[in-house]
Enzyme design. Structure first.
Site, PDB file in Angstrom:
ATOM      1  CG  ASP A  82      19.783   0.045 -45.907  1.00  0.00           C
ATOM      2  OD1 ASP A  82      20.548   0.365 -46.845  1.00  0.00           O
ATOM      3  OD2 ASP A  82      18.775   0.707 -45.592  1.00  0.00           O
ATOM      4  CG  HIS A  83      25.354   0.065 -47.815  1.00  0.00           C
ATOM      5  ND1 HIS A  83      25.183   0.106 -49.187  1.00  0.00           N
ATOM      6  CD2 HIS A  83      26.153  -1.006 -47.583  1.00  0.00           C
ATOM      7  CE1 HIS A  83      25.850  -0.882 -49.749  1.00  0.00           C
ATOM      8  NE2 HIS A  83      26.449  -1.570 -48.800  1.00  0.00           N
ATOM      9  CE1 TYR A  94      17.256   7.926 -47.777  1.00  0.00           C
ATOM     10  CE2 TYR A  94      19.472   8.488 -48.490  1.00  0.00           C
ATOM     11  CZ  TYR A  94      18.320   8.799 -47.796  1.00  0.00           C
ATOM     12  OH  TYR A  94      18.247   9.990 -47.111  1.00  0.00           O
ATOM     13  CG  HIS A  95      22.179   1.561 -50.781  1.00  0.00           C
ATOM     14  ND1 HIS A  95      23.454   1.978 -50.435  1.00  0.00           N
ATOM     15  CD2 HIS A  95      21.720   2.461 -51.682  1.00  0.00           C
ATOM     16  CE1 HIS A  95      23.751   3.088 -51.097  1.00  0.00           C
ATOM     17  NE2 HIS A  95      22.716   3.403 -51.856  1.00  0.00           N
ATOM     18  N   PRO A  96      18.234  -1.061 -49.176  1.00  0.00           N
ATOM     19  CG  PRO A  96      15.891  -0.935 -49.138  1.00  0.00           C
ATOM     20  CD  PRO A  96      17.127  -0.112 -49.401  1.00  0.00           C
TER      21      PRO A  96
END
Length: 538
Positions: free
Chosen positions: A297-298, A472-474
């Site tokens: 993730d980020h 919010y980037h899994p």
């Protein structure tokens, strides 16, 4: 009587909408299953509307995570869209593709030497086919596609100051972050229709043109409980809707439930790591140790300052300012309602050690902190977030139990690798330096978070551990890879190894995270997946 479809798509988010629409348009019958509701509040149609729902679970599934020792026991919540259209219905609408080297790494994971089936040049036509860009065109951008991409209709004084301050720091202005080598500072493009100034969600762009087709069946408020198998051949799914058990069979099952739920469904069906399945009394149907691994993730950390004037959006969402902004939007399709509030960013490497950017730096023209981070009250100000683009730390997703309604066990491993924290601290220092760069310097009152006394690496490390949050980037939990890679879950055609009639078409397929917001990449992947599926049917 069990209904049969050519395809069953599990998950009605961005990837599910794209694939379902493509397959229906090609003449296939499709069942699309979504856990959340069919319709979202109409406020989410407006660019600024998503901010009303950021801290609510109305359309978000708030996943708990495991406490992280390296974060002092913190366990940040990680949300996932829970509505038809998924993240594309509730997100901040940023349109980013990432760096061409990200895709070269995908190909290396498949055993290619940087080019091949999944490189930048291979994915670019899928981006362009989907896109209808308001300003940018060929050879890198599409015109006339279903997905509207545009610049925002309004920018704040703080955003404009951020652009100039960045240039004062030697960061060049750029007009296009989506040319395959994002760099510099500029205004971001968003999935917004420039004619109506409304969100262009995956539902708007892809599903609506085919939603009345007799070939498409959309079932919402449906929780998929199991993937059904005959030996190693996936045959269908069962789900529950309003307490009623349902079942359908399909020629092929396409998993698009996201990086948390897709591996969970595979493991519940006996596809995953032997030892972990055995812990829950699940017989192994297909031994794939990589299922649930490789979670990426980020992650971002803030510096926050108050300002000596109203240069952003604090207070614009209530009272008279909200009414005036709403009236301006209704009459002229302009003003604060036409912005997402996060209008600009920069791609840079504050460490000076990488040819690629390591940080994506966002300017938020207000005092903004997540709900689990205390220490600053909302007010007029600016928040500059440094987001780590290519983390080395890798987490896992595991089963909590055999109950399909139990949330998965998510172990993020944020900052487990020291380099991730070091790069984040370098990004923080650069962000803080912007507060002393004109014209931002003349607008800032004082830094309030973490405060000017926090200067040492140790103190900044403590600040980052206390405030780090998901971008919010899994991605990555069912990654594709080479045939001789024991941890690869998928082959290059996104088929689950050892299983028939089963693919993963969402962000879980990524071998490594792309350098930027992931929604555009997810949609391009789903479009390519549709091509791969249809080629197999021809």
């Amino acid at each position: 009587m069990t209904k049969t479809y050519d395809f069953i798509v599990v998950g009605g988010g961005s990837s599910g909408c794209v694939a379902a629409a493509r397959l229906v348009a090609a003449g296939a019958s499709v069942l699309l299953l979504e856990r959340g509701p069919r319709k979202a509040n109409r406020i989410l149609h407006y660019p600024a509307g998503y901010m009303k729902f950021l801290a609510r679970d109305t359309y978000l599934m708030m996943h708990p995570t495991e406490p992280q020792a390296q974060l002092g026991g913190r366990a940040p919540i990680v949300p996932q869209g829970r509505v038809l259209g998924g993240g594309g219905t509730v997100n901040a609408m940023v349109y980013m593709r990432g760096h061409r080297k990200d895709y070269a790494d995908w190909n290396r994971a498949l055993g290619h030497d940087g080019t091949g089936e999944w490189d930048w040049d291979d994915l670019l036509p899928h981006y362009m086919t989907q896109e209808d860009n308001d300003q940018l065109g060929s050879p890198l951008h599409g015109v006339g596609g279903p997905l509207k991409v545009s610049h925002l209709g309004h920018t704040s004084p703080m955003t404009r100051a951020y652009l100039r301050a960045m240039q004062g720091k030697g960061i060049a202005l750029t007009a296009d972050f989506n040319d395959g080598a994002p760099h510099g500072v500029g205004l971001m493009q968003h999935t917004i229709d420039w004619t109506t100034r409304r969100r262009c969600s995956p539902v708007d762009a892809f599903l609506e043109p085919v939603e009345n087709s007799p070939l498409l069946t959309i079932v919402t408020d449906a929780t998929v409980e199991r993937i059904l198998f005959d030996g190693t051949r996936a045959t269908g799914v069962n789900w529950r809707q309003n307490g009623r058990a349902e079942e359908a069979s399909g020629g092929e099952i396409l998993l698009a439930a996201g990086a948390y739920q897709t591996p969970k469904l595979l493991m519940l069906a006996g596809v995953g790591p032997d030892a972990h399945l055995a812990e829950h009394g699940i017989s192994t149907r297909m031994s794939l140790p990589g299922v649930g691994g490789n979670l990426q993730d980020h992650y971002e950390c803030p510096v926050v300052a108050t300002t000596n004037g109203a240069y952003g959006y604090y207070g614009a969402d209530r009272g008279l300012p909200m009414l005036l902004a709403g009236l301006q939007y209704l009459l002229f399709k302009s003003g604060p309602v036409t912005t997402t509030g996060v209008e600009s960013c920069a791609f840079l490497d504050p460490t000076g050690k990488s040819e690629q950017p390591t940080i994506q730096m966002f300017c938020v023209p207000t005092v903004y902190l997540d709900r689990d981070v205390m220490g600053a009250d909302p007010g007029h100000g600016v928040t500059i977030n440094s987001l780590l683009l290519r983390p080395k730390s890798v987490g896992t997703v595991k089963l909590r139990s055999t109950d399909p309604y139990a949330p998965p066990v998510i172990d993020t491993q944020i900052f487990a690798e020291p380099d991730d924290l070091a790069t984040t601290i370098a990004g923080f220092r650069f962000a803080r330096s912007l507060l002393d760069e004109e014209p931002i310097r003349g607008m800032v009152d004082r830094e309030i978070f973490p405060g000017p006394s926090v200067v040492s690496d140790d103190d900044l490390a403590s600040h980052c551990r206390r405030t780090v949050k998901t971008g919010y980037h899994p991605v990555g939990t069912c990654r594709m890879g080479a045939d001789d890679d024991p941890m690869a879950v998928l082959d290059s055609k996104l088929r689950v190894r050892g299983c028939r009639n089963l693919r993963v078409i969402d962000a879980a397929m990524m071998p490594n995270i792309v350098s930027g917001n992931t929604n555009a990449a997810v949609m391009a992947v789903a479009d390519k997946a549709a091509d791969l599926i249809l080629e197999g049917r021809s």
